[in-house]
Design a protein around this motif. Structure first.
Motif, PDB file in Angstrom:
ATOM      1  N   TYR A 186       0.823  -1.208   0.000  1.00  0.00           N
ATOM      2  CA  TYR A 186       0.000   0.000   0.000  1.00  0.00           C
ATOM      3  C   TYR A 186       0.861   1.263   0.000  1.00  0.00           C
ATOM      4  O   TYR A 186       0.661   2.163  -0.815  1.00  0.00           O
ATOM      5  CB  TYR A 186      -0.927   0.004   1.219  1.00  0.00           C
ATOM      6  N   SER A 189       2.873   1.753  -3.303  1.00  0.00           N
ATOM      7  CA  SER A 189       2.064   2.276  -4.409  1.00  0.00           C
ATOM      8  C   SER A 189       1.664   3.728  -4.161  1.00  0.00           C
ATOM      9  O   SER A 189       1.665   4.551  -5.074  1.00  0.00           O
ATOM     10  CB  SER A 189       0.806   1.416  -4.585  1.00  0.00           C
ATOM     11  N   HIS A 190       1.352   4.035  -2.897  1.00  0.00           N
ATOM     12  CA  HIS A 190       0.956   5.405  -2.564  1.00  0.00           C
ATOM     13  C   HIS A 190       2.128   6.360  -2.704  1.00  0.00           C
ATOM     14  O   HIS A 190       1.997   7.466  -3.240  1.00  0.00           O
ATOM     15  CB  HIS A 190       0.409   5.433  -1.136  1.00  0.00           C
ATOM     16  N   ASP A 191       3.315   5.929  -2.218  1.00  0.00           N
ATOM     17  CA  ASP A 191       4.468   6.822  -2.221  1.00  0.00           C
ATOM     18  C   ASP A 191       5.061   6.992  -3.610  1.00  0.00           C
ATOM     19  O   ASP A 191       5.660   8.020  -3.907  1.00  0.00           O
ATOM     20  CB  ASP A 191       5.536   6.292  -1.264  1.00  0.00           C
ATOM     21  N   LEU A 192       4.903   5.973  -4.454  1.00  0.00           N
ATOM     22  CA  LEU A 192       5.428   6.077  -5.811  1.00  0.00           C
ATOM     23  C   LEU A 192       4.489   6.870  -6.724  1.00  0.00           C
ATOM     24  O   LEU A 192       4.923   7.405  -7.752  1.00  0.00           O
ATOM     25  CB  LEU A 192       5.653   4.681  -6.401  1.00  0.00           C
ATOM     26  N   LYS A 193       3.231   6.922  -6.341  1.00  0.00           N
ATOM     27  CA  LYS A 193       2.249   7.598  -7.190  1.00  0.00           C
ATOM     28  C   LYS A 193       2.561   9.093  -7.314  1.00  0.00           C
ATOM     29  O   LYS A 193       2.436   9.682  -8.404  1.00  0.00           O
ATOM     30  CB  LYS A 193       0.846   7.407  -6.613  1.00  0.00           C
ATOM     31  N   ALA A 194       2.960   9.705  -6.207  1.00  0.00           N
ATOM     32  CA  ALA A 194       3.212  11.157  -6.206  1.00  0.00           C
ATOM     33  C   ALA A 194       4.336  11.549  -7.160  1.00  0.00           C
ATOM     34  O   ALA A 194       4.145  12.443  -8.018  1.00  0.00           O
ATOM     35  CB  ALA A 194       3.503  11.631  -4.781  1.00  0.00           C
ATOM     36  N   ILE A 196       5.536   9.900  -9.672  1.00  0.00           N
ATOM     37  CA  ILE A 196       5.156   9.555 -11.057  1.00  0.00           C
ATOM     38  C   ILE A 196       4.221  10.623 -11.616  1.00  0.00           C
ATOM     39  O   ILE A 196       4.372  11.067 -12.768  1.00  0.00           O
ATOM     40  CB  ILE A 196       4.498   8.160 -11.100  1.00  0.00           C
ATOM     41  N   ASN A 197       3.228  11.021 -10.800  1.00  0.00           N
ATOM     42  CA  ASN A 197       2.313  12.075 -11.247  1.00  0.00           C
ATOM     43  C   ASN A 197       3.059  13.384 -11.480  1.00  0.00           C
ATOM     44  O   ASN A 197       2.751  14.137 -12.434  1.00  0.00           O
ATOM     45  CB  ASN A 197       1.214  12.302 -10.209  1.00  0.00           C
ATOM     46  N   GLU A 200       4.972  13.042 -14.666  1.00  0.00           N
ATOM     47  CA  GLU A 200       4.012  13.087 -15.774  1.00  0.00           C
ATOM     48  C   GLU A 200       3.569  14.528 -16.048  1.00  0.00           C
ATOM     49  O   GLU A 200       3.502  14.968 -17.207  1.00  0.00           O
ATOM     50  CB  GLU A 200       2.802  12.220 -15.436  1.00  0.00           C
TER      51      GLU A 200
END
Length: 403
Positions: A186, A189-194, A196-197, A200
């Motif tokens: 969890y 995925s949460h920490d990598l999302k920031a 990556i966004n 992007e």
């Protein structure tokens, strides 16, 4: 009690670690000595206890662990049948086999009375040495087999209890690991999302600038720098995740004798820029426990994270003063780090060890350091404690067992 001595040898009696105790009961001392002499063989590991009355026999049966009782029937006062009935009424003695020894003529009425009283067999005078020895040997053999079964049962129970404890411990460990893995997935995925966004969004901004007829090189440089910074943060997050994942499967590490003074010297050299930036002072005292046997890599990780955190989370109102010391407490070597920094709210003391938990957002980091420290400590059968007061500072104590 009269005995008829013979030269026929007795079958060798089984022996046990502790002597087998046989109780001989007769009101005549010479009969007791004669019977013990008949039964005794060198090295048979048997103790013969004498009782001259029914009362004394009951007393000895309650005090000792008796394998067999040879009980004279005709005694003044309490006769053999009465003694046997008393023994059958007492839980401790009711299972002791009793052989009646009697000079009464072998009649059905006497035999029946004896068995009703609790006898398992009869010996009739004059005693036949070979038969007497054979019967006694059979009951002793049965007693020893019974003790072996009891011992085996006891060992089986102990093994079962040990297995149950292992299963419980393993189940708790698997539950903990599964919980950690769920948390890991969890938070990863949460920490990598920031980042990556973020990358992007910067890529979209870069494309928009490049699509203009005359791209602004200054703006391009700013966006590229931001992209590089985002990539760098992303790589650091991946490295922290990799470090946590390693701890999930780390069973054994090389251990050696590690001196705390050498370790802190190496770490302070490594974080010299951080010390200078915050004008930090590190006071050490390793006099009570100068060294311990542990994984150098893991111990360094513990010391590094605690000391660097103590500096990074310092108060802007005062230069950080870090006290680092070691001492023994029971079977533990305790590593202690005390600071005068920001401190924590009471409700945040447990959260500080959660993976990716950052309680002070103004300080750079991913929130993995203390989670790694806690995992290393718990994997080595240790514990970590934290005392903290907001605005005054914190104290961390790591309890480690030498490996």
């Amino acid at each position: 009690m009269d005995t008829d001595h013979d030269t026929i040898p007795l079958t060798t009696l089984p022996t046990a670690t502790h002597p087998v105790k046989i109780l001989l009961v007769d009101d005549k001392e010479e009969n007791l000595v004669s019977l013990a002499s008949l039964l005794s063989d060198e090295g048979d590991n048997t103790d013969y206890l004498f009782a001259n009355s029914g009362e004394e026999a009951l007393k000895l049966a309650l005090q000792e662990e008796i394998a067999l009782i040879l009980l004279d029937v005709q005694m003044p006062g309490m006769n053999g049948y009465e003694v046997a009935r008393y023994l059958r009424d007492i839980s401790k003695t009711r299972d002791i086999p009793i052989i009646f020894v009697t000079a009464i003529h072998q009649q059905d009425v006497h035999v029946m009375e004896g068995f009703e009283a609790g006898a398992v067999d009869f010996l009739f005078k004059p005693l036949h040495p070979a038969i007497t020895k054979a019967k006694v040997a059979a009951f002793v053999r049965f007693y020893l087999q019974k003790k072996e079964v009891e011992l085996a049962h006891k060992r089986t129970q102990e093994i079962n209890r040990e297995l149950e404890e292992r299963v419980k411990a393993r189940t708790a460990e698997l539950t903990r690991v599964n919980k950690d893995l769920d948390n890991f997935v969890y938070t990863a995925s949460h920490d990598l999302k920031a980042p990556i966004n973020n990358i992007e969004g910067l890529a979209v901004a870069l494309k928009e600038v490049l699509d203009t007829p005359e791209p602004d090189h200054g703006e391009l440089n700013i966006i590229m720098a931001m992209i590089q910074d985002a990539i760098s943060r992303f790589k650091h997050t991946l490295m922290d995740l990799t470090e946590v994942a390693k701890l999930q499967h780390q069973d054994e590490t090389n251990i050696e004798s590690v001196r705390f003074e050498e370790l802190i010297d190496d770490i302070t050299l490594n974080i010299q820029d951080l010390i200078l930036k915050y004008d930090a002072t590190i006071d050490t005292d390793f006099s009570e426990a100068p060294e311990m046997v542990f994984s150098r890599k893991n111990l360094r990780s513990i010391v590094y994270n605690l000391v660097s955190n103590a500096i990074k989370y310092s108060s802007p109102e005062r230069p950080p003063i870090i006290e680092v010391s070691t001492y023994h407490e029971g079977s533990y070597t305790v590593f202690r780090v005390k600071d005068n920094g920001l401190g924590l709210k009471p409700e945040d003391r447990d959260k500080v060890f959660d993976m990716f938990k950052r309680l002070h957002a103004h300080v750079e980091g991913t929130g993995v350091g203390l989670a790694i420290v806690k995992r290393i400590v718990e994997n080595s059968d240790g514990k970590i404690e934290c005392d903290s007061e907001q605005g005054k500072g914190s104290e961390f104590r790591v309890y480690l067992r030498g490996q």
